[in-house]
Design a protein around this motif. Structure first.
Motif, PDB file in Angstrom:
ATOM      1  N   PHE A  65       0.849  -1.190   0.000  1.00 30.30           N
ATOM      2  CA  PHE A  65       0.000   0.000   0.000  1.00 30.30           C
ATOM      3  C   PHE A  65       0.886   1.242   0.000  1.00 30.30           C
ATOM      4  CE2 PHE A  65      -2.185  -3.416   2.201  1.00 30.30           C
ATOM      5  CZ  PHE A  65      -3.379  -3.486   1.485  1.00 30.30           C
ATOM      6  N   ARG A  66       0.296   2.359  -0.427  1.00 25.23           N
ATOM      7  CA  ARG A  66       1.029   3.615  -0.427  1.00 25.23           C
ATOM      8  C   ARG A  66       0.053   4.762  -0.187  1.00 25.23           C
ATOM      9  NH1 ARG A  66       0.393   6.789  -4.991  1.00 25.23           N
ATOM     10  NH2 ARG A  66      -0.582   5.785  -6.795  1.00 25.23           N
ATOM     11  N   PHE A  67       0.614   5.923   0.140  1.00 24.68           N
ATOM     12  CA  PHE A  67      -0.160   7.145   0.267  1.00 24.68           C
ATOM     13  C   PHE A  67      -0.115   7.922  -1.048  1.00 24.68           C
ATOM     14  CE2 PHE A  67       0.700   7.583   5.097  1.00 24.68           C
ATOM     15  CZ  PHE A  67      -0.530   7.027   5.406  1.00 24.68           C
ATOM     16  N   GLU A  68      -1.246   8.533  -1.402  1.00 24.52           N
ATOM     17  CA  GLU A  68      -1.250   9.628  -2.368  1.00 24.52           C
ATOM     18  C   GLU A  68      -1.580  10.875  -1.569  1.00 24.52           C
ATOM     19  OE1 GLU A  68      -4.107  11.414  -5.772  1.00 24.52           O
ATOM     20  OE2 GLU A  68      -3.628   9.281  -5.988  1.00 24.52           O
ATOM     21  N   THR A  69      -0.749  11.907  -1.667  1.00 30.61           N
ATOM     22  CA  THR A  69      -0.829  13.009  -0.715  1.00 30.61           C
ATOM     23  C   THR A  69      -1.073  14.366  -1.361  1.00 30.61           C
ATOM     24  OG1 THR A  69       1.563  13.326  -0.796  1.00 30.61           O
ATOM     25  CG2 THR A  69       0.722  11.852   0.896  1.00 30.61           C
ATOM     26  N   TYR A 131       4.839   6.861   2.263  1.00 28.93           N
ATOM     27  CA  TYR A 131       4.612   5.997   3.428  1.00 28.93           C
ATOM     28  C   TYR A 131       4.611   6.742   4.766  1.00 28.93           C
ATOM     29  CZ  TYR A 131       6.065   2.764  -0.214  1.00 28.93           C
ATOM     30  OH  TYR A 131       6.174   2.087  -1.408  1.00 28.93           O
ATOM     31  N   PHE A 132       4.789   8.045   4.752  1.00 24.80           N
ATOM     32  CA  PHE A 132       4.845   8.776   6.023  1.00 24.80           C
ATOM     33  C   PHE A 132       4.366  10.201   5.824  1.00 24.80           C
ATOM     34  CE2 PHE A 132       7.305  11.277   9.250  1.00 24.80           C
ATOM     35  CZ  PHE A 132       6.711  10.737  10.383  1.00 24.80           C
ATOM     36  N   ILE A 133       3.507  10.673   6.755  1.00 25.55           N
ATOM     37  CA  ILE A 133       3.102  12.075   6.789  1.00 25.55           C
ATOM     38  C   ILE A 133       3.241  12.571   8.222  1.00 25.55           C
ATOM     39  CG2 ILE A 133       1.502  11.832   4.853  1.00 25.55           C
ATOM     40  CD1 ILE A 133      -0.818  11.892   6.862  1.00 25.55           C
ATOM     41  N   CYS A 134       3.496  13.856   8.386  1.00 28.89           N
ATOM     42  CA  CYS A 134       3.538  14.403   9.738  1.00 28.89           C
ATOM     43  C   CYS A 134       3.268  15.900   9.713  1.00 28.89           C
ATOM     44  CB  CYS A 134       4.861  14.097  10.444  1.00 28.89           C
ATOM     45  SG  CYS A 134       6.263  15.040   9.887  1.00 28.89           S
ATOM     46  N   GLN A 177      15.107 -11.619   8.937  1.00 26.82           N
ATOM     47  CA  GLN A 177      14.858 -10.405   9.710  1.00 26.82           C
ATOM     48  C   GLN A 177      13.937  -9.483   8.913  1.00 26.82           C
ATOM     49  OE1 GLN A 177      19.022  -9.226  10.289  1.00 26.82           O
ATOM     50  NE2 GLN A 177      18.757  -9.555  12.489  1.00 26.82           N
ATOM     51  N   LYS A 178      12.756  -9.246   9.443  1.00 27.69           N
ATOM     52  CA  LYS A 178      11.795  -8.388   8.781  1.00 27.69           C
ATOM     53  C   LYS A 178      11.859  -6.976   9.360  1.00 27.69           C
ATOM     54  CE  LYS A 178       9.945 -11.739   6.335  1.00 27.69           C
ATOM     55  NZ  LYS A 178      10.029 -11.778   4.858  1.00 27.69           N
ATOM     56  N   TYR A 179      11.646  -5.994   8.502  1.00 25.11           N
ATOM     57  CA  TYR A 179      11.560  -4.616   8.987  1.00 25.11           C
ATOM     58  C   TYR A 179      10.221  -4.390   9.681  1.00 25.11           C
ATOM     59  CZ  TYR A 179      10.641   0.371   9.036  1.00 25.11           C
ATOM     60  OH  TYR A 179      10.291   1.631   9.442  1.00 25.11           O
ATOM     61  N   HIS A 180      10.273  -3.750  10.834  1.00 26.72           N
ATOM     62  CA  HIS A 180       9.063  -3.342  11.528  1.00 26.72           C
ATOM     63  C   HIS A 180       9.221  -1.886  11.960  1.00 26.72           C
ATOM     64  CE1 HIS A 180       7.098  -7.251  11.698  1.00 26.72           C
ATOM     65  NE2 HIS A 180       8.263  -7.778  12.027  1.00 26.72           N
ATOM     66  N   PRO A 181       8.221  -1.057  11.726  1.00 24.26           N
ATOM     67  CA  PRO A 181       8.321   0.353  12.110  1.00 24.26           C
ATOM     68  C   PRO A 181       8.552   0.529  13.608  1.00 24.26           C
ATOM     69  CG  PRO A 181       6.458   0.004  10.635  1.00 24.26           C
ATOM     70  CD  PRO A 181       6.952  -1.356  11.033  1.00 24.26           C
ATOM     71  N   ASP A 182       9.362   1.526  13.944  1.00 26.25           N
ATOM     72  CA  ASP A 182       9.628   1.866  15.349  1.00 26.25           C
ATOM     73  C   ASP A 182       9.632   3.394  15.469  1.00 26.25           C
ATOM     74  OD1 ASP A 182      10.289   1.819  17.994  1.00 26.25           O
ATOM     75  OD2 ASP A 182      12.203   0.770  17.749  1.00 26.25           O
ATOM     76  N   PRO A 183       8.484   4.034  15.211  1.00 22.96           N
ATOM     77  CA  PRO A 183       8.472   5.499  15.061  1.00 22.96           C
ATOM     78  C   PRO A 183       8.828   6.266  16.317  1.00 22.96           C
ATOM     79  CG  PRO A 183       6.236   4.589  14.984  1.00 22.96           C
ATOM     80  CD  PRO A 183       7.166   3.431  14.931  1.00 22.96           C
ATOM     81  N   ILE A 184       8.567   5.736  17.506  1.00 24.82           N
ATOM     82  CA  ILE A 184       8.964   6.472  18.713  1.00 24.82           C
ATOM     83  C   ILE A 184      10.480   6.507  18.830  1.00 24.82           C
ATOM     84  CG2 ILE A 184       8.962   6.412  21.240  1.00 24.82           C
ATOM     85  CD1 ILE A 184       6.068   5.658  21.193  1.00 24.82           C
ATOM     86  N   ARG A 185      11.134   5.412  18.508  1.00 18.13           N
ATOM     87  CA  ARG A 185      12.604   5.412  18.520  1.00 18.13           C
ATOM     88  C   ARG A 185      13.142   6.400  17.486  1.00 18.13           C
ATOM     89  NH1 ARG A 185      16.527   2.486  15.756  1.00 18.13           N
ATOM     90  NH2 ARG A 185      14.973   1.068  14.869  1.00 18.13           N
ATOM     91  N   TYR A 186      12.514   6.458  16.308  1.00 19.64           N
ATOM     92  CA  TYR A 186      12.940   7.422  15.292  1.00 19.64           C
ATOM     93  C   TYR A 186      12.771   8.857  15.815  1.00 19.64           C
ATOM     94  CZ  TYR A 186      11.942   3.334  12.298  1.00 19.64           C
ATOM     95  OH  TYR A 186      11.862   2.090  11.750  1.00 19.64           O
ATOM     96  N   LEU A 187      11.659   9.107  16.501  1.00 18.64           N
ATOM     97  CA  LEU A 187      11.409  10.461  17.020  1.00 18.64           C
ATOM     98  C   LEU A 187      12.390  10.803  18.127  1.00 18.64           C
ATOM     99  CD1 LEU A 187       9.689  13.005  16.942  1.00 18.64           C
ATOM    100  CD2 LEU A 187       8.048  11.891  18.471  1.00 18.64           C
ATOM    101  N   GLN A 188      12.754   9.826  18.957  1.00 22.18           N
ATOM    102  CA  GLN A 188      13.746  10.071  20.001  1.00 22.18           C
ATOM    103  C   GLN A 188      15.091  10.443  19.376  1.00 22.18           C
ATOM    104  OE1 GLN A 188      13.409  10.213  23.346  1.00 22.18           O
ATOM    105  NE2 GLN A 188      15.582  10.637  23.647  1.00 22.18           N
ATOM    106  N   GLN A 189      15.487   9.732  18.321  1.00 26.64           N
ATOM    107  CA  GLN A 189      16.726  10.063  17.632  1.00 26.64           C
ATOM    108  C   GLN A 189      16.650  11.457  17.024  1.00 26.64           C
ATOM    109  OE1 GLN A 189      17.495   6.945  14.785  1.00 26.64           O
ATOM    110  NE2 GLN A 189      17.675   5.360  16.353  1.00 26.64           N
ATOM    111  N   ALA A 190      15.481  11.798  16.461  1.00 26.51           N
ATOM    112  CA  ALA A 190      15.297  13.130  15.885  1.00 26.51           C
ATOM    113  C   ALA A 190      15.432  14.210  16.947  1.00 26.51           C
ATOM    114  CB  ALA A 190      13.929  13.217  15.211  1.00 26.51           C
ATOM    115  N   TYR A 191      14.849  13.963  18.107  1.00 29.15           N
ATOM    116  CA  TYR A 191      14.919  14.907  19.227  1.00 29.15           C
ATOM    117  C   TYR A 191      16.372  15.136  19.643  1.00 29.15           C
ATOM    118  CZ  TYR A 191      14.449  16.230  24.206  1.00 29.15           C
ATOM    119  OH  TYR A 191      14.559  16.822  25.436  1.00 29.15           O
ATOM    120  N   PHE A 216       2.119   0.985   6.987  1.00 31.33           N
ATOM    121  CA  PHE A 216       2.728  -0.339   6.878  1.00 31.33           C
ATOM    122  C   PHE A 216       1.616  -1.314   6.511  1.00 31.33           C
ATOM    123  CE2 PHE A 216       5.464  -3.898   8.573  1.00 31.33           C
ATOM    124  CZ  PHE A 216       6.525  -3.673   7.716  1.00 31.33           C
ATOM    125  N   TYR A 217       1.748  -2.573   6.861  1.00 35.38           N
ATOM    126  CA  TYR A 217       0.728  -3.548   6.493  1.00 35.38           C
ATOM    127  C   TYR A 217       0.710  -4.713   7.475  1.00 35.38           C
ATOM    128  CZ  TYR A 217       4.536  -6.437   4.624  1.00 35.38           C
ATOM    129  OH  TYR A 217       5.673  -7.187   4.501  1.00 35.38           O
TER     130      TYR A 217
END
Length: 397
Positions: A65-69, A131-134, A177-191, A216-217
């Motif tokens: 799946f994907r976003f059209e934005t 795949y991402f909006i914010c 090993q499958k990729y799984h989103p970890d957005p809070i960890r990404y946001l912590q790194q961004a911070y 994701f799916y």
């Protein structure tokens, strides 16, 4: 009216990763200024909007799946220019070419030699990809400080959030090993990266809320014949909001919950704030469907429109787009596809702006203020930012 900071904030000491706070007096962070009848009206800054698709770099990760934005923006005032080194001012040398297109007058913003992702809208910042909006909302009261740059903070948090996500997606993995989103960890790194980028000689003060939705799916890896369905990872810290609207049923499937310290003082990342993504961000995993519309909005929308008004506005916009309104389409218009998300975002921003600039309108912000015993009437003038994303089946191989 500005309430004194609670004792836990006044006593708060900067940790090892935070900048020195001695230059900020008193030691507190800011609530957004309230607007009541009689407040100065905002500047008539026009909306800026556009449809876009900026996919994450090809990392071998193929999603079903994907976003059209599309997005739309309204700023109550012009954004404060980013300081050097994030934005180099034009040279004052008489030996420089006079052309405004010369590279010495490049108005694009950079960090660590890289173009900063996203768009700035007043103190807000927005981003969208396949795949991402914010939508992040910088706390505008920092503009009263000499080194206050809330718009820079909201944009850098966004930039580094996407960067951390891309780095994890592109990380080499074995077949098991499958990729799984970890957005809070990404946001912590961004911070943490934003603190580093705005410290030392680049000292810039500010705070921002942050909210984002990663697509994701869900599937049964052991059964290839099992159905695959879209899954939304929603991360929120503060009072911006992600909402999922299902136009086919004229219903709201989901909305994130605002986080507050007290009225009009949301949780926020940055100078003097005790909030961190690891400790305070909330992650919701939401099952959605093809045809659902995911909205990332700053509080300029939700302070002026009730949820049912947002659902009705989005549903009607999709219906009008399917009927041929809203401009040229690049393909079939079903569900708001092929250009309709720009129209959806524009209509929602226009509706929120109409209430925001009406001193006699009823608004959610007015009701909440009255509940707190504060005199308030009309809408709340504010930066208004909307990213609209249609969930579609990914037909790209």
């Amino acid at each position: 009216m500005i309430r004194p900071a609670p004792s836990f904030l006044l006593a708060f000491k900067s940790g090892p990763t935070r900048r020195t706070l001695s230059s900020v007096h008193p030691t507190r962070w800011h609530r957004r200024p309230q607007h009541t009848a009689g407040s100065n009206p905002p500047s008539k800054t026009p909306e800026v909007s556009g449809g876009f698709t900026t996919p994450l770099p090809d990392s071998g990760l193929s999603l079903p799946f994907r976003f059209e934005t599309g997005f739309a923006l309204y700023a109550k005032r012009a954004p404060r220019p980013f300081p050097p080194p994030f934005l180099s001012p034009p040279s004052g040398s008489f030996s420089d070419p006079l052309s405004t297109h010369h590279q010495s007058r490049d108005k694009r913003a950079f960090v660590d030699g890289e173009l900063i992702r996203g768009w700035t809208n007043g103190d807000d910042a927005v981003y969208a990809s396949d795949y991402f909006i914010c939508a992040n909302d910088g706390v505008g009261a920092w503009s009263a400080r000499p080194r206050g740059h809330a718009g820079l903070w909201s944009r850098l948090i966004l930039h580094f959030w996407v960067a951390a996500m891309q780095e994890d997606i592109e990380k080499p993995r074995s077949s098991s090993q499958k990729y799984h989103p970890d957005p809070i960890r990404y946001l912590q790194q961004a911070y943490e990266r934003t603190i580093e980028a705005t410290s030392g000689p680049n000292d810039c003060l500010g705070t921002t809320t942050a909210t984002g939705a990663q697509l994701f799916y869900k599937a049964d890896d052991g059964d290839k014949a099992s159905p695959v369905s879209p899954l939304l990872y929603v991360t929120n810290l503060g009072d911006s909001q992600v909402m999922v609207v299902r136009p086919s049923g004229r219903e709201m499937v989901y909305k994130s919950e605002e986080q507050w310290h007290w009225f009009d003082c949301p949780r926020q990342l940055g100078t003097n704030s005790p909030d961190t993504p690891t400790q305070n961000a909330v992650l919701d995993i939401v099952e959605i469907k093809e045809g659902d519309i995911v909205l990332a909005m700053t509080d300029g929308v939700i302070d002026n429109l009730w949820p049912h008004e947002i659902v009705e506005n989005v549903t009607e916009s999709v219906k009008r787009w399917e009927a041929g309104e809203g401009g040229q389409a690049s393909g079939p218009r079903k569900d708001g596809a092929n250009g309709g998300m720009e129209f959806v975002a524009q209509e929602l921003v226009s509706a929120a702006k109409q209430i925001a600039l009406d001193p006699f309108a009823e608004s959610p912000f007015m009701e909440h203020a009255i509940e707190e015993g504060l005199a308030s009437s009309g809408g709340k003038p504010d930066d208004i930012s909307v990213v609209a994303a249609l969930c579609r089946r990914n037909t790209t191989p």
